[in-house]
Design a protein around this motif. Structure first.
Motif, PDB file in Angstrom:
ATOM      1  N   ALA A  50       0.746  -1.121   0.022  1.00 29.43           N
ATOM      2  CA  ALA A  50      -0.061  -0.034  -0.123  1.00 29.43           C
ATOM      3  C   ALA A  50       0.815   1.257   0.080  1.00 29.43           C
ATOM      4  O   ALA A  50       0.519   2.302  -0.775  1.00 29.43           O
ATOM      5  CB  ALA A  50      -1.038  -0.008   1.004  1.00 29.43           C
ATOM      6  N   GLY A  51       1.832   1.193   0.784  1.00 28.73           N
ATOM      7  CA  GLY A  51       2.684   2.418   0.639  1.00 28.73           C
ATOM      8  C   GLY A  51       3.493   2.666  -0.456  1.00 28.73           C
ATOM      9  O   GLY A  51       3.718   3.825  -0.820  1.00 28.73           O
ATOM     10  N   ALA A  52       3.785   1.558  -1.130  1.00 29.83           N
ATOM     11  CA  ALA A  52       4.583   1.626  -2.484  1.00 29.83           C
ATOM     12  C   ALA A  52       3.576   2.236  -3.573  1.00 29.83           C
ATOM     13  O   ALA A  52       3.771   3.197  -4.314  1.00 29.83           O
ATOM     14  CB  ALA A  52       4.927   0.218  -3.106  1.00 29.83           C
ATOM     15  N   VAL A  53       2.348   1.804  -3.614  1.00 30.74           N
ATOM     16  CA  VAL A  53       1.443   2.435  -4.489  1.00 30.74           C
ATOM     17  C   VAL A  53       1.051   3.737  -4.085  1.00 30.74           C
ATOM     18  O   VAL A  53       0.941   4.541  -5.101  1.00 30.74           O
ATOM     19  CB  VAL A  53      -0.098   1.390  -4.176  1.00 30.74           C
ATOM     20  CG1 VAL A  53      -0.961   2.150  -5.036  1.00 30.74           C
ATOM     21  CG2 VAL A  53       0.128   0.003  -4.850  1.00 30.74           C
ATOM     22  N   ARG A  54       0.851   3.978  -2.865  1.00 37.70           N
ATOM     23  CA  ARG A  54       0.825   5.441  -2.515  1.00 37.70           C
ATOM     24  C   ARG A  54       1.877   6.412  -3.171  1.00 37.70           C
ATOM     25  O   ARG A  54       1.627   7.379  -3.341  1.00 37.70           O
ATOM     26  CB  ARG A  54       0.363   5.646  -0.966  1.00 37.70           C
ATOM     27  CG  ARG A  54       0.142   7.069  -0.396  1.00 37.70           C
ATOM     28  CD  ARG A  54       0.499   7.157   0.904  1.00 37.70           C
ATOM     29  NE  ARG A  54       1.969   7.328   0.934  1.00 37.70           N
ATOM     30  CZ  ARG A  54       2.976   8.263   0.428  1.00 37.70           C
ATOM     31  NH1 ARG A  54       2.326   9.330   0.181  1.00 37.70           N
ATOM     32  NH2 ARG A  54       4.135   8.262   0.948  1.00 37.70           N
ATOM     33  N   GLN A  55       3.032   5.913  -2.866  1.00 37.10           N
ATOM     34  CA  GLN A  55       4.178   6.784  -2.986  1.00 37.10           C
ATOM     35  C   GLN A  55       4.282   7.150  -4.614  1.00 37.10           C
ATOM     36  O   GLN A  55       4.509   8.049  -5.171  1.00 37.10           O
ATOM     37  CB  GLN A  55       5.752   6.346  -2.806  1.00 37.10           C
ATOM     38  CG  GLN A  55       6.684   7.389  -3.013  1.00 37.10           C
ATOM     39  CD  GLN A  55       7.754   6.700  -2.160  1.00 37.10           C
ATOM     40  OE1 GLN A  55       7.851   5.884  -1.434  1.00 37.10           O
ATOM     41  NE2 GLN A  55       8.951   7.436  -2.494  1.00 37.10           N
ATOM     42  N   TRP A  56       3.989   5.972  -5.516  1.00 38.85           N
ATOM     43  CA  TRP A  56       4.147   6.120  -6.858  1.00 38.85           C
ATOM     44  C   TRP A  56       2.564   6.804  -7.387  1.00 38.85           C
ATOM     45  O   TRP A  56       2.864   7.800  -8.192  1.00 38.85           O
ATOM     46  CB  TRP A  56       3.821   4.569  -7.571  1.00 38.85           C
ATOM     47  CG  TRP A  56       3.842   4.689  -9.016  1.00 38.85           C
ATOM     48  CD1 TRP A  56       4.554   5.088  -9.940  1.00 38.85           C
ATOM     49  CD2 TRP A  56       2.726   4.132  -9.816  1.00 38.85           C
ATOM     50  NE1 TRP A  56       4.087   4.839 -11.328  1.00 38.85           N
ATOM     51  CE2 TRP A  56       2.803   4.474 -11.283  1.00 38.85           C
ATOM     52  CE3 TRP A  56       1.300   3.690  -9.325  1.00 38.85           C
ATOM     53  CZ2 TRP A  56       2.147   4.041 -12.097  1.00 38.85           C
ATOM     54  CZ3 TRP A  56       0.468   3.502 -10.298  1.00 38.85           C
ATOM     55  CH2 TRP A  56       0.669   3.798 -11.583  1.00 38.85           C
ATOM     56  N   ALA A  57       1.543   6.874  -6.700  1.00 37.44           N
ATOM     57  CA  ALA A  57       0.332   7.520  -7.150  1.00 37.44           C
ATOM     58  C   ALA A  57       0.607   8.839  -6.928  1.00 37.44           C
ATOM     59  O   ALA A  57       0.268   9.853  -7.614  1.00 37.44           O
ATOM     60  CB  ALA A  57      -0.901   6.935  -6.429  1.00 37.44           C
ATOM     61  N   ALA A  58       1.214   9.227  -5.624  1.00 39.16           N
ATOM     62  CA  ALA A  58       1.441  10.758  -5.354  1.00 39.16           C
ATOM     63  C   ALA A  58       2.404  11.235  -6.461  1.00 39.16           C
ATOM     64  O   ALA A  58       2.118  12.523  -6.805  1.00 39.16           O
ATOM     65  CB  ALA A  58       2.150  10.795  -3.976  1.00 39.16           C
ATOM     66  N   HIS A  59       3.526  10.573  -6.704  1.00 43.24           N
ATOM     67  CA  HIS A  59       4.370  11.189  -7.920  1.00 43.24           C
ATOM     68  C   HIS A  59       3.684  11.369  -9.149  1.00 43.24           C
ATOM     69  O   HIS A  59       3.913  12.226  -9.766  1.00 43.24           O
ATOM     70  CB  HIS A  59       5.674   9.831  -8.227  1.00 43.24           C
ATOM     71  CG  HIS A  59       6.185  10.083  -9.362  1.00 43.24           C
ATOM     72  ND1 HIS A  59       6.999  10.965  -9.496  1.00 43.24           N
ATOM     73  CD2 HIS A  59       6.098   9.178 -10.636  1.00 43.24           C
ATOM     74  CE1 HIS A  59       7.556  10.890 -10.899  1.00 43.24           C
ATOM     75  NE2 HIS A  59       6.943   9.838 -11.389  1.00 43.24           N
ATOM     76  N   LEU A  60       2.454  10.524  -9.565  1.00 38.80           N
ATOM     77  CA  LEU A  60       1.793  10.653 -10.769  1.00 38.80           C
ATOM     78  C   LEU A  60       0.887  11.893 -10.562  1.00 38.80           C
ATOM     79  O   LEU A  60       0.807  12.638 -11.668  1.00 38.80           O
ATOM     80  CB  LEU A  60       0.951   9.491 -11.161  1.00 38.80           C
ATOM     81  CG  LEU A  60       1.730   8.298 -11.557  1.00 38.80           C
ATOM     82  CD1 LEU A  60       0.657   7.342 -11.892  1.00 38.80           C
ATOM     83  CD2 LEU A  60       2.403   8.608 -12.732  1.00 38.80           C
ATOM     84  N   ALA A  61       0.281  12.067  -9.401  1.00 38.42           N
ATOM     85  CA  ALA A  61      -0.553  13.030  -9.110  1.00 38.42           C
ATOM     86  C   ALA A  61       0.047  14.484  -9.030  1.00 38.42           C
ATOM     87  O   ALA A  61      -0.665  15.363  -9.685  1.00 38.42           O
ATOM     88  CB  ALA A  61      -1.453  12.911  -7.973  1.00 38.42           C
ATOM     89  N   VAL A  62       1.015  14.644  -8.364  1.00 43.47           N
ATOM     90  CA  VAL A  62       1.604  15.760  -8.374  1.00 43.47           C
ATOM     91  C   VAL A  62       2.961  16.211  -9.181  1.00 43.47           C
ATOM     92  O   VAL A  62       3.473  17.267  -9.284  1.00 43.47           O
ATOM     93  CB  VAL A  62       2.012  16.245  -6.862  1.00 43.47           C
ATOM     94  CG1 VAL A  62       0.771  16.374  -6.193  1.00 43.47           C
ATOM     95  CG2 VAL A  62       3.013  15.320  -6.238  1.00 43.47           C
ATOM     96  N   GLY A  63       3.655  15.091  -9.535  1.00 42.77           N
ATOM     97  CA  GLY A  63       4.602  15.343 -10.566  1.00 42.77           C
ATOM     98  C   GLY A  63       6.171  15.226  -9.732  1.00 42.77           C
ATOM     99  O   GLY A  63       5.972  15.499  -8.597  1.00 42.77           O
ATOM    100  N   GLY A  64       7.183  15.301 -10.279  1.00 45.96           N
ATOM    101  CA  GLY A  64       8.156  15.305  -9.840  1.00 45.96           C
ATOM    102  C   GLY A  64       8.408  14.204  -8.833  1.00 45.96           C
ATOM    103  O   GLY A  64       8.309  13.133  -9.160  1.00 45.96           O
ATOM    104  N   GLY A  65       8.832  14.365  -7.565  1.00 42.64           N
ATOM    105  CA  GLY A  65       9.061  13.177  -6.879  1.00 42.64           C
ATOM    106  C   GLY A  65      10.574  12.739  -6.712  1.00 42.64           C
ATOM    107  O   GLY A  65      11.291  13.345  -7.595  1.00 42.64           O
TER     108      GLY A  65
END
Length: 91
Positions: A50-65
């Motif tokens: 769940a943490g991996a999916v959240r981190q990847w999805a946040a990267h997609l949502a806001v860009g950068g990362g």
């Protein structure tokens, strides 16, 4: 979140099934039990996923990362695209 929506999850089979018009949904859960992930290795794995999916999805949502969030795509995308989330139809 699950605790807050436990009744809805238990009663989801009373809702119409969008994939089978005229029929009810299949039961999603018969019971919900809460546990400490320290005592259950399965929950430790679920927490990590769940943490991996959240981190990847946040990267997609806001860009950068960071580079790690970008590198998660090869692992995480097959878990969620066409597995949990539907894929986008090709034009």
């Amino acid at each position: 979140m699950i605790d807050r929506h436990a009744t809805t999850l238990r009663d989801a089979h009373l809702l119409p099934d969008p994939a089978r018009p005229g029929r009810l949904s299949r039961p999603a859960a018969t019971q919900i039990e809460f546990a400490d992930s320290k005592a259950h290795p399965q929950l430790q794995l679920a927490d990590w996923a769940a943490g991996a999916v959240r981190q990847w999805a946040a990267h997609l949502a806001v860009g950068g990362g960071d580079r790690f969030a970008q590198d998660l795509e090869n692992v995480v995308r097959p878990w969620v695209i066409e597995a949990i989330w539907p894929s986008v139809p090709a034009n």
